[in-house]
Scaffold this motif. Structure first.
Motif, mmCIF file in Angstrom:
data_model
loop_
_atom_site.group_PDB
_atom_site.id
_atom_site.type_symbol
_atom_site.label_atom_id
_atom_site.label_comp_id
_atom_site.label_asym_id
_atom_site.label_seq_id
_atom_site.Cartn_x
_atom_site.Cartn_y
_atom_site.Cartn_z
ATOM 1 N N LYS A 1 0.861 -1.193 0.000
ATOM 2 C CA LYS A 1 0.000 0.000 0.000
ATOM 3 C C LYS A 1 0.895 1.240 0.000
ATOM 4 O O LYS A 1 1.566 1.532 0.997
ATOM 5 N N VAL A 2 0.886 1.931 -1.122
ATOM 6 C CA VAL A 2 1.697 3.151 -1.203
ATOM 7 C C VAL A 2 0.757 4.316 -0.889
ATOM 8 O O VAL A 2 0.180 4.950 -1.778
ATOM 9 N N ASN A 3 0.576 4.549 0.393
ATOM 10 C CA ASN A 3 -0.419 5.540 0.817
ATOM 11 C C ASN A 3 0.240 6.900 1.084
ATOM 12 O O ASN A 3 1.440 7.073 0.917
ATOM 13 N N ARG A 4 -0.587 7.827 1.522
ATOM 14 C CA ARG A 4 -0.096 9.199 1.746
ATOM 15 C C ARG A 4 1.089 9.226 2.718
ATOM 16 O O ARG A 4 2.052 9.973 2.526
ATOM 17 N N ALA A 5 1.018 8.379 3.729
ATOM 18 C CA ALA A 5 2.090 8.370 4.736
ATOM 19 C C ALA A 5 3.434 8.043 4.079
ATOM 20 O O ALA A 5 4.471 8.570 4.490
ATOM 21 N N LYS B 1 10.858 10.232 -6.265
ATOM 22 C CA LYS B 1 10.503 10.876 -7.536
ATOM 23 C C LYS B 1 9.554 10.036 -8.356
ATOM 24 O O LYS B 1 8.815 10.555 -9.177
ATOM 25 N N VAL B 2 9.635 8.726 -8.167
ATOM 26 C CA VAL B 2 8.794 7.884 -9.013
ATOM 27 C C VAL B 2 8.395 6.611 -8.277
ATOM 28 O O VAL B 2 9.208 6.009 -7.572
ATOM 29 N N VAL B 3 7.117 6.275 -8.439
ATOM 30 C CA VAL B 3 6.639 4.973 -7.960
ATOM 31 C C VAL B 3 6.311 4.146 -9.187
ATOM 32 O O VAL B 3 5.542 4.578 -10.054
ATOM 33 N N GLY B 4 6.905 2.979 -9.275
ATOM 34 C CA GLY B 4 6.627 2.077 -10.394
ATOM 35 C C GLY B 4 5.743 0.949 -9.920
ATOM 36 O O GLY B 4 6.091 0.247 -8.965
ATOM 37 N N ARG B 5 4.600 0.787 -10.555
ATOM 38 C CA ARG B 5 3.700 -0.314 -10.216
ATOM 39 C C ARG B 5 3.966 -1.403 -11.261
ATOM 40 O O ARG B 5 3.630 -1.214 -12.449
ATOM 41 N N ALA B 6 4.575 -2.480 -10.839
ATOM 42 C CA ALA B 6 4.921 -3.553 -11.778
ATOM 43 C C ALA B 6 3.684 -4.389 -12.099
ATOM 44 O O ALA B 6 3.548 -5.533 -11.695
ATOM 45 N N GLY B 7 2.770 -3.787 -12.806
ATOM 46 C CA GLY B 7 1.508 -4.420 -13.149
ATOM 47 C C GLY B 7 0.553 -3.341 -13.615
ATOM 48 O O GLY B 7 0.979 -2.208 -13.885
ATOM 49 N N VAL B 8 -0.734 -3.670 -13.676
ATOM 50 C CA VAL B 8 -1.715 -2.725 -14.237
ATOM 51 C C VAL B 8 -2.402 -1.895 -13.149
ATOM 52 O O VAL B 8 -2.347 -0.671 -13.146
ATOM 53 N N GLY B 9 -3.094 -2.609 -12.241
ATOM 54 C CA GLY B 9 -3.958 -1.921 -11.279
ATOM 55 C C GLY B 9 -3.163 -1.005 -10.368
ATOM 56 O O GLY B 9 -2.180 -1.424 -9.768
ATOM 57 N N ILE B 10 -3.592 0.240 -10.265
ATOM 58 C CA ILE B 10 -2.857 1.185 -9.422
ATOM 59 C C ILE B 10 -3.717 1.611 -8.227
ATOM 60 O O ILE B 10 -3.501 2.658 -7.629
ATOM 61 N N ASP B 11 -4.674 0.749 -7.877
ATOM 62 C CA ASP B 11 -5.551 1.078 -6.760
ATOM 63 C C ASP B 11 -4.826 0.998 -5.410
ATOM 64 O O ASP B 11 -5.351 1.482 -4.409
ATOM 65 N N ASN B 12 -3.631 0.424 -5.363
ATOM 66 C CA ASN B 12 -2.862 0.389 -4.108
ATOM 67 C C ASN B 12 -1.922 1.588 -3.969
ATOM 68 O O ASN B 12 -1.140 1.655 -3.037
ATOM 69 N N VAL B 13 -1.996 2.522 -4.909
ATOM 70 C CA VAL B 13 -1.153 3.721 -4.836
ATOM 71 C C VAL B 13 -2.067 4.942 -4.686
ATOM 72 O O VAL B 13 -3.019 5.100 -5.468
ATOM 73 N N ASP B 14 -1.798 5.779 -3.712
ATOM 74 C CA ASP B 14 -2.594 6.993 -3.522
ATOM 75 C C ASP B 14 -2.131 8.028 -4.551
ATOM 76 O O ASP B 14 -1.136 8.734 -4.349
ATOM 77 N N LEU B 15 -2.868 8.088 -5.641
ATOM 78 C CA LEU B 15 -2.441 8.949 -6.754
ATOM 79 C C LEU B 15 -2.515 10.426 -6.396
ATOM 80 O O LEU B 15 -1.674 11.216 -6.821
ATOM 81 N N ALA B 16 -3.523 10.785 -5.624
ATOM 82 C CA ALA B 16 -3.648 12.203 -5.258
ATOM 83 C C ALA B 16 -2.435 12.625 -4.430
ATOM 84 O O ALA B 16 -1.840 13.678 -4.674
ATOM 85 N N ALA B 17 -2.054 11.773 -3.483
ATOM 86 C CA ALA B 17 -0.890 12.110 -2.642
ATOM 87 C C ALA B 17 0.374 12.147 -3.491
ATOM 88 O O ALA B 17 1.222 13.025 -3.313
ATOM 89 N N ALA B 18 0.497 11.207 -4.412
ATOM 90 C CA ALA B 18 1.679 11.189 -5.283
ATOM 91 C C ALA B 18 1.765 12.492 -6.058
ATOM 92 O O ALA B 18 2.817 13.139 -6.134
ATOM 93 N N THR B 19 0.658 12.907 -6.618
ATOM 94 C CA THR B 19 0.622 14.120 -7.430
ATOM 95 C C THR B 19 0.967 15.342 -6.593
ATOM 96 O O THR B 19 1.759 16.187 -7.003
#
Ligand SMILES: NC(=O)C1=CN([C@@H]2O[C@H](COP(=O)(O)OP(=O)(O)OC[C@H]3O[C@@H](n4cnc5c(N)ncnc54)[C@H](O)[C@@H]3O)[C@@H](O)[C@H]2O)C=CC1
Ligand SMILES: O=C(O)C(=O)COP(=O)(O)O
Length: 619
Positions: free
Chosen positions: A130-134, A144-162
């Motif tokens: 879980k790549v969450n806001r924390a 600088k970059v999170v790589g999701r080695a697959g398709v679904g990115i629901d385990n990454v908090d995109l808003a926090a990343a942005t």
């Protein structure tokens, strides 16, 4: 019209000069609260990773080269550090090691991840982490970059990343076939009770009549989510003699036609299907899409396959539908909570076949995914635009190449305009006008770079393509854009860009337009950005090095006087241009200089009696 870097639609269009955009209209940059992303690029539309050589590269943070790196033995202090938090194929690891210090630490607890992340430039995960806001907050701005080695990115908090300016990339194509094959494996094995019969035989029983199955041929299969995996499942199910229908509000109709699949509404799909196979991403819109209400509409005896995400099904409702005889069987690869608890009601249900999230787990897919994600992460660390960016516009290589000098122009105009503001920090309203003969001009990249140019000189934060709109909004900076359509050859993407800052005082009064805004305008000439207008004065100076602007009484000898002071001070002049409104009144001289002059040199120029005002601007 509201524009955003991250469009809230499910399909973020690639940045394209021919994509639908604005014409003679203006809009302000906004940032959506709920961002949902999905990638569904057919393979033929894949975007290349390209090297962007704009003034600051698109994703690199200013301290990128200087960041200290991992303490792994033999690590080079110049290399970035990549934390691989879940198992990745060897080929991908080898590629990463070539460019970075790679630390593979699997099964980290959330706390351990938060501690480690502070020393990492990139993080690679699969679906379990879980790549969450924390995590982003703990990175202290280094990630600088999170790589999701697959398709679904629901385990990454995109808003926090942005918000943290962290690019998220995924590997959208390499596991498509594996996931589709697993879907078909579950479909066929469910229909013939393979898993249950296998367990029965192994326990010493021989129950031939108990495990009579159902045939697939001639049955109606509804594919929900007709993207890469869904369409491959459909293709294979057609080969098994099934009648395939699909529901996907964003599906390309031509692909459905080619495969021989009928696109239908959700209601028709779920009320008429004998089998339902799920292939949509997990988003707020698809969460619990199959709920009690949906099960209530289904044909009695329907069979369900889920290789998408557990969260698209209301698992309690499925359990009740299985017990109530609506759903005859289910085959599940994915669960809301992974791993599910031992006593999970669905896992234990005799009508349910389960696998532990194996959709992408083939040797071939894992090697492919590893290479795909390693390439994307390495490219992003170098500051390149990624083909598989999930929270930034995708930019096709040819479009980027064409736009490159305009992108540079955009950033430099922003940088110049803000330096003209007295005090700087009061900048709230920026108007940008693009003059172009292209009917559809997508300005996201240009707007991001203008924002970068405006914000970076006045704040201690970096801005990149990922966080430009967000940062603008956070700072209360409203950027309105208009596109002035010119008749002419659409070969040239842009004739000019004009940046105006409203409601501010200027350090250089002549930079104000008739309307009172600070105004700078530029063009690209022979692929080099030029400043062509300051306030109402037309100039022409190439935007390289730095610039001195001075307003003077328009009289003979001024160029010589200023030029000789700079010569005496050993400052090399790259360009000089004088613009005036009428002869012998006032003129603005724009001087491009290779190196910043000393304060004393500028003072000497300012002391020339005919010089009325003077400003030095860094590019
Ligand atoms: N079990 C596993 O190991 C794997 C699971 N997956 C899951 O499968 C999903 C799909 O993967 P791809 O086909 O590669 O992605 P994709 O992005 O190519 O396709 C997803 C499709 O779902 C559609 N969609 C979005 N909202 C929808 C809705 N409300 N109703 C119907 N359709 C909707 C999209 O328009 C898109 O066409 C991934 O998001 C991932 O969660 C993918 C690979 C492996
Ligand atoms: O690619 C996906 O979306 C998957 O679900 C595959 O997940 P995994 O990488 O096997 O944990």
């Amino acid at each position: 019209m509201a524009a955003s870097l991250n469009t809230p639609s499910l399909k973020t269009p690639p940045l394209s000069l021919s994509s639908k955009s604005l014409l003679r209209s203006s809009f302000s940059a906004t940032f959506p609260n709920n961002i949902r992303f999905s990638r569904s690029q057919p393979q033929s539309h894949r975007f290349l990773t390209v090297n962007a050589t704009a003034p600051g590269s698109f994703f690199k943070k200013p301290n990128a080269a200087a960041t200290p790196t991992s303490s792994s033995p033999g690590s080079s202090s110049k290399k970035p550090t990549v934390l691989v938090a879940e198992k990745l194929g060897e080929a991908g690891l080898a590629l990463l090691r070539h460019h970075a210090n790679v630390e593979c630490s699997y099964n980290l607890s959330p706390e351990e991840l938060r501690v480690k992340i502070a020393h990492c430039d990139a993080l690679i995960v699969r679906s379990a982490t879980k790549v969450n806001r924390a995590v982003f907050e703990s990175s202290g701005g280094r990630l600088k970059v999170v790589g999701r080695a697959g398709v679904g990115i629901d385990n990454v908090d995109l808003a926090a990343a942005t918000e943290h300016g962290c690019l998220v990339v995924n590997a959208p194509t390499a596991n498509t076939v594996a996931a589709a094959e697993h879907g078909i494996a579950l479909l066929t094995s469910m229909a013939r009770n393979v898993a249950q019969a296998d367990a029965s035989v192994k326990s010493g029983k021989w129950q031939r009549s108990k495990y009579v199955g159902v045939s697939l041929v001639g049955k109606r299969l509804a594919v929900l989510g007709f993207g890469k995996v869904g369409s491959e499942v459909a293709r294979r199910a057609k080969g098994l003699g099934m009648h395939v229908i699909a529901h996907d509000p964003y599906a390309p109709a031509d692909l459905a036609r080619v495969i021989g699949v009928e696109l239908v509404g959700l209601k028709e799909a779920i009320t008429t299907a004998d089998f339902i196979s799920l292939h949509m991403p997990l988003t707020p819109a698809t969460s619990k899409m199959l709920n009690a209400e949906a099960f209530g509409k289904m044909k009695k005896g329907v069979r369900i396959v889920n290789v998408a995400r557990g969260g698209v099904i209301d698992e309690d409702a499925l359990w009740r539908a299985l017990n109530g005889g609506i759903v005859a069987q289910a085959a599940l690869d994915v669960f809301t909570e992974e791993p599910p608890t031992k006593d999970n009601k669905l896992v234990q249900h005799e009508k349910v076949t389960v696998t532990p999230h194996l959709g992408a787990s083939t040797m071939e897919a894992q090697e492919g995914v590893a290479i795909e994600i390693a390439e994307a992460v390495v490219g992003a660390l170098k500051g390149e635009l990624a083909a598989t960016a999930v929270n930034a516009p995708m930019v096709p290589a040819e479009v980027l190449n064409e736009l490159k000098p305009y992108v540079e122009l955009a950033e430099k105009l922003g940088r110049l305009a803000v330096q003209l503001v007295a005090g700087g920090r009061g900048v709230k309203t920026v108007k940008v006008s693009y003059s172009s003969s292209r009917a559809d001009l997508d300005t996201r990249l240009l707007r991001a770079m203008i924002t970068k140019g405006i914000i970076e000189p006045i704040c201690n934060i970096y801005v990149n393509l990922v966080n430009a709109d967000y940062t603008a909004k956070q700072r209360g900076l409203r950027i309105t854009e208009e596109c002035i359509h010119l008749d002419g050859s659409p070969e040239c993407p842009l004739e000019s860009i004009k940046v105006q800052i409203a409601n501010v005082e200027s350090k250089f009064a002549s930079s104000k337009s008739e309307g009172g805004d600070i105004r700078v305008e530029g063009q690209v000439k022979y692929r080099i950005p030029h400043l062509t207008k300051v306030g109402s004065f037309e100039v022409d100076v190439s935007l390289e090095g730095s610039i001195i602007l001075c307003r003077q009484v328009d009289q003979p000898g001024m160029i010589g006087k200023v030029g000789s002071i700079l010569g005496e001070e050993n400052v090399n002049v790259s360009f000089m241009s004088v613009g005036r409104i009428a002869p012998r009144t006032h003129a603005v001289m724009a001087i491009g200089v290779d190196e910043p002059p000393r304060k004393e040199s500028l003072k000497r120029i300012g002391e020339i009696p005919a010089i009325e005002e003077l400003v030095f601007l860094k590019l």
